[in-house]
Structure formats: structure tokens, C-alpha cells
Design a protein around this motif. Sequence first.
Motif, mmCIF file in Angstrom:
data_model
loop_
_atom_site.group_PDB
_atom_site.id
_atom_site.type_symbol
_atom_site.label_atom_id
_atom_site.label_comp_id
_atom_site.label_asym_id
_atom_site.label_seq_id
_atom_site.Cartn_x
_atom_site.Cartn_y
_atom_site.Cartn_z
ATOM 1 N N ASP A 180 2.504 4.135 -7.844
ATOM 2 C CA ASP A 180 2.450 4.619 -6.464
ATOM 3 C C ASP A 180 3.672 4.198 -5.673
ATOM 4 O OD1 ASP A 180 0.067 5.974 -6.635
ATOM 5 O OD2 ASP A 180 -1.153 4.214 -6.133
ATOM 6 N N SER A 181 4.132 2.947 -5.884
ATOM 7 C CA SER A 181 5.251 2.437 -5.097
ATOM 8 C C SER A 181 6.520 3.238 -5.339
ATOM 9 C CB SER A 181 5.504 0.957 -5.426
ATOM 10 O OG SER A 181 5.788 0.809 -6.802
ATOM 11 N N VAL A 182 6.666 3.774 -6.573
ATOM 12 C CA VAL A 182 7.847 4.571 -6.887
ATOM 13 C C VAL A 182 7.702 5.972 -6.328
ATOM 14 C CG1 VAL A 182 9.216 5.593 -8.742
ATOM 15 C CG2 VAL A 182 8.368 3.236 -8.946
ATOM 16 N N SER A 183 6.582 6.620 -6.602
ATOM 17 C CA SER A 183 6.409 8.007 -6.196
ATOM 18 C C SER A 183 6.340 8.146 -4.690
ATOM 19 C CB SER A 183 5.144 8.592 -6.846
ATOM 20 O OG SER A 183 4.027 7.768 -6.601
ATOM 21 N N ASP A 184 5.741 7.196 -3.973
ATOM 22 C CA ASP A 184 5.672 7.280 -2.516
ATOM 23 C C ASP A 184 7.063 7.211 -1.898
ATOM 24 O OD1 ASP A 184 2.982 7.561 -2.489
ATOM 25 O OD2 ASP A 184 2.538 5.481 -1.977
ATOM 26 N N ALA A 185 7.912 6.315 -2.439
ATOM 27 C CA ALA A 185 9.244 6.144 -1.865
ATOM 28 C C ALA A 185 10.097 7.385 -2.069
ATOM 29 C CB ALA A 185 9.932 4.938 -2.502
ATOM 30 N N LEU A 186 9.824 8.153 -3.125
ATOM 31 C CA LEU A 186 10.631 9.325 -3.424
ATOM 32 C C LEU A 186 10.039 10.609 -2.862
ATOM 33 C CD1 LEU A 186 11.541 8.543 -7.147
ATOM 34 C CD2 LEU A 186 12.888 8.111 -5.106
ATOM 35 N N ASP A 187 8.832 10.555 -2.328
ATOM 36 C CA ASP A 187 8.152 11.751 -1.872
ATOM 37 C C ASP A 187 8.216 11.854 -0.350
ATOM 38 O OD1 ASP A 187 6.573 13.896 -1.417
ATOM 39 O OD2 ASP A 187 4.926 13.254 -2.706
ATOM 40 N N SER B 203 0.810 -1.210 0.000
ATOM 41 C CA SER B 203 0.000 0.000 0.000
ATOM 42 C C SER B 203 0.847 1.266 0.000
ATOM 43 C CB SER B 203 -0.927 0.005 1.223
ATOM 44 O OG SER B 203 -1.820 -1.083 1.186
ATOM 45 N N TYR B 204 1.971 1.241 0.730
ATOM 46 C CA TYR B 204 2.811 2.428 0.864
ATOM 47 C C TYR B 204 4.277 2.022 0.952
ATOM 48 C CZ TYR B 204 -1.597 4.546 2.336
ATOM 49 O OH TYR B 204 -2.895 4.954 2.396
ATOM 50 N N SER B 205 5.140 2.903 0.436
ATOM 51 C CA SER B 205 6.578 2.802 0.648
ATOM 52 C C SER B 205 7.073 4.169 1.073
ATOM 53 C CB SER B 205 7.304 2.366 -0.631
ATOM 54 O OG SER B 205 6.976 1.045 -0.990
ATOM 55 N N PHE B 206 7.776 4.213 2.200
ATOM 56 C CA PHE B 206 8.310 5.468 2.709
ATOM 57 C C PHE B 206 9.818 5.363 2.824
ATOM 58 C CE2 PHE B 206 4.044 5.161 4.630
ATOM 59 C CZ PHE B 206 3.493 6.356 4.171
ATOM 60 N N ARG B 207 10.506 6.422 2.399
ATOM 61 C CA ARG B 207 11.959 6.440 2.534
ATOM 62 C C ARG B 207 12.329 7.083 3.864
ATOM 63 N NH1 ARG B 207 16.123 5.347 -0.397
ATOM 64 N NH2 ARG B 207 14.924 5.130 -2.331
ATOM 65 N N ARG B 208 12.966 6.279 4.741
ATOM 66 C CA ARG B 208 13.410 6.809 6.031
ATOM 67 C C ARG B 208 14.627 7.706 5.872
ATOM 68 N NH1 ARG B 208 17.518 6.697 8.715
ATOM 69 N NH2 ARG B 208 18.436 5.244 7.217
ATOM 70 N N GLY B 209 15.546 7.278 4.999
ATOM 71 C CA GLY B 209 16.764 8.054 4.785
ATOM 72 C C GLY B 209 17.593 7.421 3.696
ATOM 73 N N THR B 210 18.707 8.050 3.386
ATOM 74 C CA THR B 210 19.582 7.554 2.325
ATOM 75 C C THR B 210 20.607 6.564 2.854
ATOM 76 O OG1 THR B 210 19.347 9.673 1.176
ATOM 77 C CG2 THR B 210 21.150 8.242 0.475
#
Length: 369
Positions: free
Chosen positions: A277-284, A215-222
Amino acid sequence: MANHSSSNPILCASFNQDNSCFAIGTKDGFKVFDCNTGRLLYERAIGAFIIVEMLFTSSLLAIVGAGEQPSLSPRRLCLFNKTTGTALQELNFLTSILAVRVNRRRLIVVLQEKTYIYDINSLAILDAIDTVPNLKGLCAFSPSLDGCFLALPASTAKGSVLVYNVLELHSHCEIDAHRSPLAAIDLSSNGMYIATASEQGTLIRVHLVSEATKSYSFRRGTYPSTIFSLSFGPSMELPDILVASSSSGSVHAFFLGFALSQRSRRSSSFLGSIIPDSVSDALDPTHHHVLHNAVPPGVKSYAVVRKVEKVAETSTLESMAYRATISIITYSGYFQEYISSINHRNESLWTLDREFNLLTEVVDKAVVL
């Protein structure tokens, strides 16, 4: 959540199923606190404990010793009545107990390569699940009886999760969440969503359990970081917030409600129609807010969302704001509670509401044995 480092005074920490109380284990014994007041409700000083789990606000505790004395073997689970101060039942195993979870119907005991499911009332063993080597005792368990799921690592080579229905006693699904092995998992209180982090620690993913879909991918950090804990906010449906604590000393808050609103607006645009969605969520990063230096770097911590309030700043839905109460236990011996406020412009403010030392807190009418 157990701590295998001897450098910290806290050996384990856990919140009960509705986050109204929490317990800690130390080299001297264990303590139970009220989250709302910070009052010490109960303590027992009889030796070191590495697991202390509660069943809501009942008198039942599931406790496991650290093995520093024969009566507190890490292979023995004691179901303890803190009202009477007596052991109700003991269960012995061939190897060390790595994790224990309970709800009103089931008792879960996690060993390195096997997980046992018991009826919590009769203590009849219902199933024994053979697992991949689970050295950290990773697991997640939903307290809900409507979506009563158990999540366990399904691979040591990648971040796959086995989701098991503990009421109907069958495997529900397997989710391939990450390329690297798992470091943390959590189920929402209603059992509808599962959050995962890998040993890389850069991405946090949320899956819908019923369909095993992301449903969601979130980037915590680099940069890589160890995720110590994941916790959904309380909710009957989609949780509004997910928090993570990490070895960097930061606490991360991901606002799923804002992400859902933004996704709806983006999907109606041309760019949204061509970017998954999986791409844009991780980058946003717009629904990711960070409290830096909440804990000294490297110190293990456990963060939970105790309350979430929605505040409508105007009459429109897009002006909805959030106010979350986030509690943190540090394994160096402190309890902290922050208020995280997010306005309709997605601006965040973190305020330290209270903090106290768990090891020196004055006993106020607590039961001491």
C-alpha cells in the motif's frame, strides 16, 4: 503559525479548535474574525504580536508579543481576557516562545529546546519535555480529551515525530515518518491520525497514532516545495480530507475517503496483492486534487478544512461524492474560502466562494480597544 519574514503584513495566523473563528497578529496588534460571516469580532492595537491562540469561542486568548517594545517581550506569554480587555496571567521564560497550543485541559508552550505542559485551569506546570532544537517551533496538538496528544520533532537529521500523551503525561510513541527533517505536522481533531511533511515536501504521510503505523502516503509533487501547513478535515473517525498549502502557491487536497475505497478494491485484485500500500498510494494521484495559483508563489499561507459534506449521487456507496469548504489565510493579508467538489468519477471543481482583505476589513460592532 508565526511568520518570521518582515515582508508580509501578517505576523501570525491561527484558527480555533473547531475552525469557527480565526485570529491574526500584525505589527499593529491582533484581530479575531468569525469564519462563517467574516465579521471582525475583536481587535486590539497595542503593538506587534507573533502568537495569538484561541480556546474555542471563549474569551481566553494566549498572546505573545514580537518584542518591539519591552511590554511585549517574545519571552512572555499573556493569557488575555478579550471580554474585559485585561491580562489574567503572565508566564515568563528564559528564551523566546515559538508556539503555544491550548485545549480545555492543557496549555502547551514550545521553546527552542524545551516544551512545557501546564494545567490550563490552575496553571500548575505538569511536565517539561527536553526536545531536539526546534527552531521553527513545530508542533501539533489535538483538542480532543479522548485522544489528547502532542506531536513534536524528535530529530534534526530526519523526519521523526515524538507523540506525547499530555493527559497521562508520558511518551506514547516515536514515528519515523521521513528521511529529511520535518517541515509540517498536524493531528486530526480526534487525535487518531497524524500527518507529516518533510523539508523536501514531495510526500505527505499519514500515520495511525495508536499503533504508530503508516496508513497513507501521498505524493504532492515531483519538485521540492516548502509545506506551510497541513490540516485534517473534521471527523469523528478517519478524516475524509487532508489539505496542504505550499510555497508553490498551490493548495493540495488529499481525499482519504476515496483512497480507502480504492485501496479496498485494489486489495482484492492480483496486482494489489503484490504491491504494498505504501508504494502504490505514493504513486497513485487519483485522490490528490490541486488548486493551482491560490496564493502568489512564496507567500506563506495557512489552509484548513472547515466543513466536509458527503453527497450520495446514487444509492451505491461507490457513487459517494464530497463537498469541502477550505479556508485560506495568506500572510499578504487576505482571507479566501473555496468550495472543493469531488464527484463519484473523481472529478474536482474548485469555486472561490468569498475573499476579503484582513487589514482593511470594516469593523462592524467589533470590540475595539
